[in-house]
Design a protein around this motif. Structure first.
Motif, PDB file in Angstrom:
ATOM      1  N   MET A  98       3.343  57.226  66.038  1.00 36.74           N
ATOM      2  CA  MET A  98       4.312  58.199  66.521  1.00 36.74           C
ATOM      3  C   MET A  98       3.535  59.346  67.164  1.00 36.74           C
ATOM      4  N   GLY A  99       3.886  59.691  68.376  1.00 33.85           N
ATOM      5  CA  GLY A  99       3.367  60.911  68.978  1.00 33.85           C
ATOM      6  C   GLY A  99       2.197  60.718  69.910  1.00 33.85           C
ATOM      7  N   GLU A 122       5.486  58.577  73.643  1.00 30.74           N
ATOM      8  CA  GLU A 122       4.923  59.923  73.878  1.00 30.74           C
ATOM      9  C   GLU A 122       3.630  59.839  74.682  1.00 30.74           C
ATOM     10  N   LYS A 203      11.256  60.862  63.612  1.00 29.71           N
ATOM     11  CA  LYS A 203      11.138  61.643  64.850  1.00 29.71           C
ATOM     12  C   LYS A 203      12.015  61.060  65.960  1.00 29.71           C
ATOM     13  N   ASP A 207      15.153  62.602  68.070  1.00 30.01           N
ATOM     14  CA  ASP A 207      15.151  62.562  69.544  1.00 30.01           C
ATOM     15  C   ASP A 207      16.402  61.863  70.081  1.00 30.01           C
ATOM     16  N   ASN A 213      15.224  61.487  73.396  1.00 34.46           N
ATOM     17  CA  ASN A 213      14.688  60.130  73.434  1.00 34.46           C
ATOM     18  C   ASN A 213      14.960  59.480  74.780  1.00 34.46           C
ATOM     19  N   GLU A 327       7.667  67.582  70.338  1.00 39.09           N
ATOM     20  CA  GLU A 327       7.052  67.090  69.087  1.00 39.09           C
ATOM     21  C   GLU A 327       6.945  68.221  68.067  1.00 39.09           C
ATOM     22  N   VAL A 330      10.567  69.235  66.858  1.00 36.84           N
ATOM     23  CA  VAL A 330      11.194  68.246  65.960  1.00 36.84           C
ATOM     24  C   VAL A 330      10.550  68.303  64.581  1.00 36.84           C
ATOM     25  N   ASP A 331       9.240  68.500  64.563  1.00 35.34           N
ATOM     26  CA  ASP A 331       8.553  68.621  63.284  1.00 35.34           C
ATOM     27  C   ASP A 331       9.099  69.837  62.502  1.00 35.34           C
ATOM     28  N   LEU A 334      12.574  68.967  61.237  1.00 35.04           N
ATOM     29  CA  LEU A 334      12.525  68.051  60.084  1.00 35.04           C
ATOM     30  C   LEU A 334      12.078  68.783  58.815  1.00 35.04           C
TER      31      LEU A 334
END
Ligand code: NDP
Ligand code: MG
Length: 381
Positions: A98-99, A122, A203, A207, A213, A327, A330-331, A334
């Motif tokens: 991821m990322g 990403e 994540k 998105d 997304n 990124e 979103v972190d 979360l």
């Protein structure tokens, strides 16, 4: 026998990739793998598939893994380890981390002449020009794993660019598709994580709820299919049965359909150009689905999709900024530090604050990515 390196083995795509390998032991062999910190699952996977090289997210995870392995393997860790494991001897790298951390490993694998099945969007958003240039130079294949791109790849099969009038990506609409903008003020992390059609990592689920997304996928499509943004469109389709479409100059539209099951595009990327029988997957029964719905996208309601198109068109470092800000945001969401709508504000502010430069080299991409993330965190305090 195709020798596979899998990055992100413990994630949603990673575990489904291993299911495909488990079902086809005569076709694929796991030579190397990486995961972050989920040592219990990572060790279980390693003891089953016995890859000779394993990379973990950090040293603590590497030390814990050592005590749980029932066979001898080389153990690496951290970002340097991730880049090293990516160039293990293999026929194909499946990039399912991821990322943007997936960028350098992807470039190194390509430079080593290894084909890449890419789920890690990403990486393509951050530096699509570098990845596609390197792939072309080395003559390696970049195979899409994302369901929309796998669908388009299959619908494009055997046709030439000038015959294509547009790529049409479908969007389920995510967890909040039936919410008005005003309803989004107080939505929670748990609500956002409740995707109606797909079970995915945290994540990408956020998105999907924000429609970022789809924005990332538009940029991903530009790079994978060398298509201008004017020839990429998005349509809302709540059932996730039509995975995407290609419209040709004569008005024909080819659509790819199937049940929402990521094992299908994963397996196709691994076995291409061969098509294998899917073990245990649900078959599409259109009579049970009954109706399919399609709606025009509302770019006011889903502002991040519009911002992604704008960043894509601006080109250069703009998509790097879009991705890094998203990124980071979103972190924070979360971790319950910001609200859902703050994600949009943060991404928009980062793009407004940035002076785009064209054709950035890798060092500049890394620096822009780093500075955008730290600016997002600095603004929070
Ligand atoms: P998950 O969060 O489920 O899994 C991510 C994987 O990457 C885990 O193995 C995790 O390890 C590892 N990882 C995370 N951060 C790091 C890091 N800093 N260093 C090393 N390893 C790391 O994600 P998904 O499987 O959902 O998604 C993976 C990629 O595929 C994303 O780019 C996503 O956009 C894309 N994708 C996913 C789809 C899906 O259906 N899930 C569909 C289409 C695309 P650990 O958990 O052990 O810490
Ligand atoms: Mg997708």
């Amino acid at each position: 026998m195709k020798r596979i390196t899998l990055l992100g083995s413990t994630g949603s795509i990673g575990t489904q990739t291993l299911e495909v390998l488990r079902s086809n032991p005569d076709k694929f062999q796991l030579g190397a793998m990486s995961f972050g910190t989920n040592v219990d699952l990572g060790a279980k996977q390693a003891n089953e598939f016995k890859p000779s090289v394993i990379c973990t997210g950090d040293q603590t995870a590497a030390d814990q893994l050592r005590g749980k392995l029932h066979y001898q393997a080389e153990i690496l860790f951290g970002l340097d380890g991730l880049t090293e494991v990516a160039v293990s001897e293999a026929d194909m790298l499946v990039n399912a981390v991821m990322g943007r951390v997936g960028l350098e490993p992807t470039l190194k694998a390509i430079e080593s002449g290894i084909d890449v099945a890419i789920a890690n969007k990403e990486t393509l958003v951050t530096a699509g020009h570098l990845v596609t240039e390197a792939a072309e130079k080395q003559g390696v294949s970049l195979l899409p794993v994302d369901s929309e791109h796998s669908a388009i790849y299959q619908c494009l099969h055997g046709n030439v660019d000038k015959e294509v009038s547009q790529l049409i990506l479908t969007a389920s609409g995510g967890s909040f598709r039936d919410y008005k903008r005003s309803d989004l003020e107080n939505v929670t992390v748990d609500q956002a994580l409740n995707h109606p059609n797909w079970s995915m990592g945290a994540k990408i689920t956020i998105d999907s709820a924000s429609m970022m997304n789809k924005g990332l996928e538009v940029i991903e499509a530009k790079w994978l299919f060398n298509m201008s943004y004017d020839k990429i469109s998005v349509i809302q389709h709540r059932e996730s049965i039509v995975h995407s479409m290609v419209e040709y100059v004569d008005g024909s539209v080819l659509a790819h359909m199937g049940t929402p099951d990521m094992k299908v595009p994963i397996q196709y990327a691994l076995s291409h150009p061969e098509r294998l029988a899917l073990q245990g997957g649900q078959r599409l029964k259109l009579w049970e689905v009954g109706k399919l719905h399609f709606e025009e996208m509302d770019y006011e309601r889903f502002r991040l999709l519009k911002l992604a198109f704008d960043a894509g068109r601006a080109g250069g470092t703009a998509p790097t900024v879009l991705n890094a800000a998203n990124e980071a945001a979103v972190d924070l969401f979360l971790n319950r530090k910001i609200s859902f709508l703050d994600i949009e504000t943060i991404v928009e502010r980062a793009l407004n604050d940035h002076q785009t430069s064209q054709n950035p080299p890798l060092e500049e991409i890394i620096e822009v990515d780093r500075s955008v993330r730290s600016a997002v965190l600095a603004d929070l305090t």
